[in-house]
Design a protein around this motif. Structure first.
Motif, mmCIF file in Angstrom:
data_model
loop_
_atom_site.group_PDB
_atom_site.id
_atom_site.type_symbol
_atom_site.label_atom_id
_atom_site.label_comp_id
_atom_site.label_asym_id
_atom_site.label_seq_id
_atom_site.Cartn_x
_atom_site.Cartn_y
_atom_site.Cartn_z
ATOM 1 N N ARG A 165 21.511 -46.479 19.618
ATOM 2 C CA ARG A 165 20.566 -45.453 19.150
ATOM 3 C C ARG A 165 19.144 -46.003 19.093
ATOM 4 N NH1 ARG A 165 25.374 -44.795 16.252
ATOM 5 N NH2 ARG A 165 26.198 -42.646 16.217
ATOM 6 N N THR A 166 19.009 -47.215 18.542
ATOM 7 C CA THR A 166 17.684 -47.830 18.437
ATOM 8 C C THR A 166 17.107 -48.110 19.813
ATOM 9 O OG1 THR A 166 18.211 -48.840 16.302
ATOM 10 C CG2 THR A 166 16.418 -49.829 17.561
ATOM 11 N N SER A 192 26.386 -52.049 19.528
ATOM 12 C CA SER A 192 26.849 -51.238 18.400
ATOM 13 C C SER A 192 26.231 -49.857 18.481
ATOM 14 C CB SER A 192 26.457 -51.898 17.075
ATOM 15 O OG SER A 192 25.046 -51.895 16.930
ATOM 16 N N ASN A 245 32.461 -47.473 12.759
ATOM 17 C CA ASN A 245 31.326 -46.573 12.566
ATOM 18 C C ASN A 245 31.356 -45.315 13.424
ATOM 19 O OD1 ASN A 245 29.979 -48.163 10.576
ATOM 20 N ND2 ASN A 245 29.407 -49.597 12.202
ATOM 21 N N ALA A 286 24.448 -48.402 16.240
ATOM 22 C CA ALA A 286 23.067 -48.485 15.757
ATOM 23 C C ALA A 286 22.150 -49.074 16.819
ATOM 24 C CB ALA A 286 23.016 -49.322 14.481
#
Length: 259
Positions: free
Chosen positions: A54-55, A49, A104, A51
């Motif tokens: 990015r994480t 995903s 998203n 997120a």
């Protein structure tokens, strides 16, 4: 330390644009980097995903200190969004497409720059992207052989409203685009496609397959320029008219290859 994040996305729910070779690409990059002593983390399909990507990048760069190497490989769709800050000559920001892009949105190049900028001084950050980087083009499904599937695009209209998509026609004044904090090895130029392919009956990205094949043939003293030269001896080709590209500063070009 030598840290790697390998991302591969075949499955794009909510849109009719799935791919076939990206998970294999992620596995192959992970194997090659693991053989070179990298600690590997993989994100594939639903795990990749926006997120999570990015994480994952933040975590790797947060752990790395001067002298460490961080390599991120991405295999999946690319797309564009309208440029809002005037740093793109074509007025479009290139973007990567996470698994959940339909909900998203994409991961835009400006945000990638901000993420890579967080690296500590002296960290060697490399992004290897087997995707399309053009404002109007995306990665395609096109295996070698007689039974070629139709090309499938992931246009901005997939995740942007009609009003947002039409903003690409605006012409904001250009400003200087900052140099990337990461060395980028890309599967094609901004104006080209990257292709899904099949080699010996196994799906792969054409760029990933060629890049990994040539990597095994390079001497230990090889540079990123040497690697690009070896890749370009095979790409573009009649089947895959894509021109791999290398974007790096002079200092980055002096880095040891994948180490």
């Amino acid at each position: 330390m030598k840290l790697a994040l390998c991302i591969g996305i075949n499955d794009y729910p909510g849109v009719d644009n799935d791919l076939t070779g990206c998970r294999n690409d992620a596995d192959d990059w992970a194997a090659a980097l693991g053989n070179r002593g990298f600690e590997i983390r993989k994100l594939v399909d639903s795990a990749a995903s926006g997120a999570a990507i990015r994480t994952g990048i933040r975590d790797l760069l947060g752990r790395a200190t001067s002298g460490d190497a961080v390599v991120i490989t991405y295999s999946g769709h690319g797309t564009w969004v309208p440029d809002r800050d005037g740093d793109e000559s074509d007025h479009r920001d290139e973007a990567l497409c996470p698994h959940d892009i339909a909900v998203n949105g994409p991961l835009v190049d400006d945000e990638l720059f901000t993420l890579f900028e967080r690296a500590a001084p002296g960290v060697r950050t490399v992004l290897i992207s087997d995707s399309c980087h053009s404002g109007t083009l995306t990665r395609l499904n096109r295996p070698i052989g007689d039974h070629r599937r139709p090309s499938r695009f992931l246009p901005p209209s997939t995740f942007l409203s009609p009003a947002e998509a039409t903003r690409a026609g605006a012409r904001p004044p250009l400003r200087a685009k900052p140099r990337s904090a990461a060395l980028l090895l890309a599967g094609c130029k901004d104006s080209e496609y990257s292709y899904d392919a099949s080699f010996n009956g196994r799906p792969n990205g054409a760029f990933s397959y060629v890049a990994l094949t040539t990597l095994t043939e390079l001497p230990e003293s090889a540079t990123y320029r040497d690697w690009l030269r070896a890749i370009r001896a095979q790409l573009p080709s009649q089947d895959f008219p894509q021109t791999p590209a290398l974007q790096a500063t002079a200092a980055q070009l002096a880095w040891p290859l994948l180490s």
